[in-house]
Design an enzyme around this catalytic site. Structure first.
Site, PDB file in Angstrom:
ATOM      1  N   CYS A 458       0.850  -1.190   0.000  1.00 55.90           N
ATOM      2  CA  CYS A 458       0.000   0.000   0.000  1.00 55.90           C
ATOM      3  C   CYS A 458       0.886   1.241   0.000  1.00 55.90           C
ATOM      4  CB  CYS A 458      -0.906  -0.016   1.222  1.00 55.90           C
ATOM      5  SG  CYS A 458      -0.042   0.324   2.769  1.00 55.90           S
ATOM      6  N   CYS A 507      -5.194  -2.610   3.068  1.00 51.56           N
ATOM      7  CA  CYS A 507      -5.460  -2.197   1.683  1.00 51.56           C
ATOM      8  C   CYS A 507      -4.759  -3.091   0.661  1.00 51.56           C
ATOM      9  CB  CYS A 507      -5.024  -0.749   1.474  1.00 51.56           C
ATOM     10  SG  CYS A 507      -6.010   0.436   2.418  1.00 51.56           S
TER      11      CYS A 507
END
Length: 598
Positions: A458, A507
């Site tokens: 991420c 994420c």
């Protein structure tokens, strides 16, 4: 525990819920506050609404200390995210994104884990121009963020031998249109009068928000993700979605989908009732029944999701509290209304919903390298480290794409592994394209290790406000060290997923990776990041991993993994993957291995 449908949950509402309800269809004071010349940021209430329009307010955390010493506030900017269903993008659109990044952003773009593009470093005065120009190149940022259905993902590979993936792409487009919010706020705020050239709302706001039969007045309790995949190619991690649609094929015919519900990677380690989860198998439905079943699932989450506590507001918690059987009954009870919204006769879908088909995920493909499309043309899957497109020293990736998309490549697809597929190429173009890439220092899969190929991170620092530690800027160095270790052990050709995040929100989907690295804390003296190391997920994306070691300093990650890698090399079963090996041996046994193992 307060359940999703309890009276307490219906009365209590978080601050964000009140903001959404009072926003007049996500309008709020956005237009006025963006036009305010006295400040470089917007108030917190407006940041909550701007997410629905595809942008997050951030600041450069690298500059916080120095700016404080100078008596200055934070260096604010915005991240702007596109909505690109299935990752389909034309050459002109990709070049347009590069131009916008150069002229109004920080000069880079980033391919995301949901097949879209993010631009970073957009100051407030440029935000309107960025979003408007994205719409001018026939893309959008609407619903790329916020408490609605995010970018709809599907297999991006243009493999046309049997037409299955073209069907997935078409369905992804149809779903994206169907679940887009009905409010006109996006159009009003981000479009200007072309004749006068002045920035103004095309029409004034209505006295009341437009009715939205799917989302209602307050939209969803939290974000909602939809993805489509095939059993023999789970390249999008279909089980990670709130609503996964796993295509079941008989030969060259798509006969239906297993509906998977309740996937989600985010968690809060300090809260025992927060956890990442893979989706559960709910039912089997025919392709023509997709929109009503999607609508019903969304509406159940809308009405029974937790609106008091956002840490408990994803669909996975609704199902956990309610139970899968009860959740299925709720979905069935909403089918008549969903069918009406979708314009199909009442009773079109069977009641009760059929049990899931026995087929499940059997394979994964990252689609990198050269491949025949099945229509006489080829595509080239290019690895992009952590999705970041920029020129940096000898690696001039952005310049290479400018050359390729200016006259050699007509369109591309973005992948959920943050890579790109250059599509519809003639076989005779291969040498020219490879020459352009080599000339700009861009590696193909023939020139990178498997460790790097199957890794991504991420963004984390310096822009993400949630980041605890480094991620994008740290992973390349970790891979450098890991490559050396794997080479010494004779494991250089081994394939296993490596995913890193700067915080537990997940994420980069670290919790079903074979090796997951999640930012945990920062040493107060040295400033070194500490990570939780997870092991034992699967390449297929169908198994969660487990905590191997917690609070591991960045500099100790590879040394901590070394005894596990040695044990894997010496004791694996025939054709056993790294994730399967770690899962079989177990974290307790792996944790007892000596750090001085040979």
């Amino acid at each position: 525990m307060t359940t999703s449908d309890s009276p307490e949950n219906k009365i209590k509402k978080s601050k964000v819920e009140r903001i959404k309800e009072a926003s007049l269809g996500l309008r709020g004071n956005i237009a006025a506050e963006l036009a305010d010349p006295t400040t470089d940021c917007v108030p917190d209430e407006t940041t909550k609404l701007l997410k629905f329009h595809g942008t997050y307010q951030q600041d450069d955390r690298d500059l916080r200390k120095s700016r404080r010493k100078e008596g200055l506030g934070k260096a604010y900017s915005f991240m702007v995210r596109n909505r690109i269903p299935g990752g389909k993008i034309t050459a002109a659109q990709f070049l347009g994104e590069l131009d916008i990044a150069d002229e109004l952003g920080n000069g880079t773009i980033r391919i995301t884990t949901r097949q879209s593009i993010q631009l970073h470093g957009v100051v407030k005065d440029n935000l309107w121009g960025v979003i408007h120009r994205i719409n001018e190149i026939k893309l959008s940022t609407q619903s790329a963020c916020g408490d609605v259905t995010r970018n709809v993902c599907c297999c991006p590979a243009p493999l046309r031998q049997n037409g299955l993936r073209d069907q997935l792409q078409q369905l992804a487009d149809e779903i994206a249109v169907h679940v887009r919010p009905k409010t006109g706020a996006y159009h009003e705020i981000w479009i200007k009068d072309r004749e006068t050239g002045e920035r103004e709302q095309v029409v004034g706001p209505p006295p009341e928000a437009e009715p939205d039969p799917i989302y209602g007045k307050a939209y969803l309790p939290r974000k909602f993700k939809i993805g489509l995949a095939l059993c023999d190619d789970n390249c999008i991690d279909v089980y990670d979605n709130d609503l996964g649609l796993l295509g079941i094929a008989e030969g060259d015919r798509l006969v239906g989908f297993n509906v998977l519900v309740g996937g989600g990677m985010g968690t809060t380690p300090s809260k025992a009732n927060c956890f990442p989860a893979l989706a559960k198998r709910l039912a089997f439905i025919k392709p023509e029944h997709l929109l009503p079943i999607i609508t019903a699932v969304i509406m159940v989450q809308r009405d029974f999701g937790n609106r008091a506590d956002r840490s408990q507001a994803r669909l996975k918690y609704t199902i956990h509290d309610m139970g899968l059987a009860a959740f299925k009954e709720k979905v069935e009870s909403y089918l008549s209304e969903a069918e009406s919204i979708c314009g199909v006769p009442d009773g079109t879908l069977p009641r009760p919903l059929p049990d899931p088909h026995s087929d499940d995920v059997t394979a994964h493909n990252d689609h990198l390298g050269w491949h025949e499309q099945g229509d006489g043309k080829w595509f080239l899957g290019l690895p992009i480290e952590n999705g970041r497109v920029k020129d940096d020293g000898n690696l001039r990736l952005k310049s290479a794409f400018r050359v390729l998309f200016a006259g050699h490549v007509s369109n591309a697809r973005l992948t959920t592994d943050q890579n790109i597929l250059l599509c519809d190429l003639e076989q005779g173009q291969r040498s020219t394209i490879e020459h352009i890439l080599a000339e700009h220092g861009v590696d193909t899969i023939d020139n990178i290790s498997n460790a790097r190929r199957f890794s991504f991170a991420c963004p984390a620092l310096p822009t993400c406000g949630l980041a605890v530690t480094e991620s994008e800027r740290a992973l390349p160095g970790i891979i450098d060290e890991l490559e050396t270790e794997l080479s010494q052990l004779g494991l250089a050709k081994e394939q296993f997923t490596i995913r890193m995040t700067g915080c537990p929100n997940g994420c980069a989907r670290p919790y079903n990776a074979e090796l997951g690295l999640v930012g945990r804390s920062v040493d107060g003296k040295s400033g070194e990041g500490r990570y939780t190391v997870f092991l034992g997920g699967s390449l297929l994306g169908t198994r969660m991993n487990e905590v191997f070691k917690d609070q591991v300093p960045r500099s100790e990650i590879v040394p901590t993994l070394r005894p596990v890698l040695v044990h894997f090399h010496q004791n694996r079963e025939a054709d056993e993957s790294f994730g399967d090996f770690c899962h079989r041996i177990g974290m307790e046994a792996l944790g007892k291995l000596s750090p001085s193992s040979p």
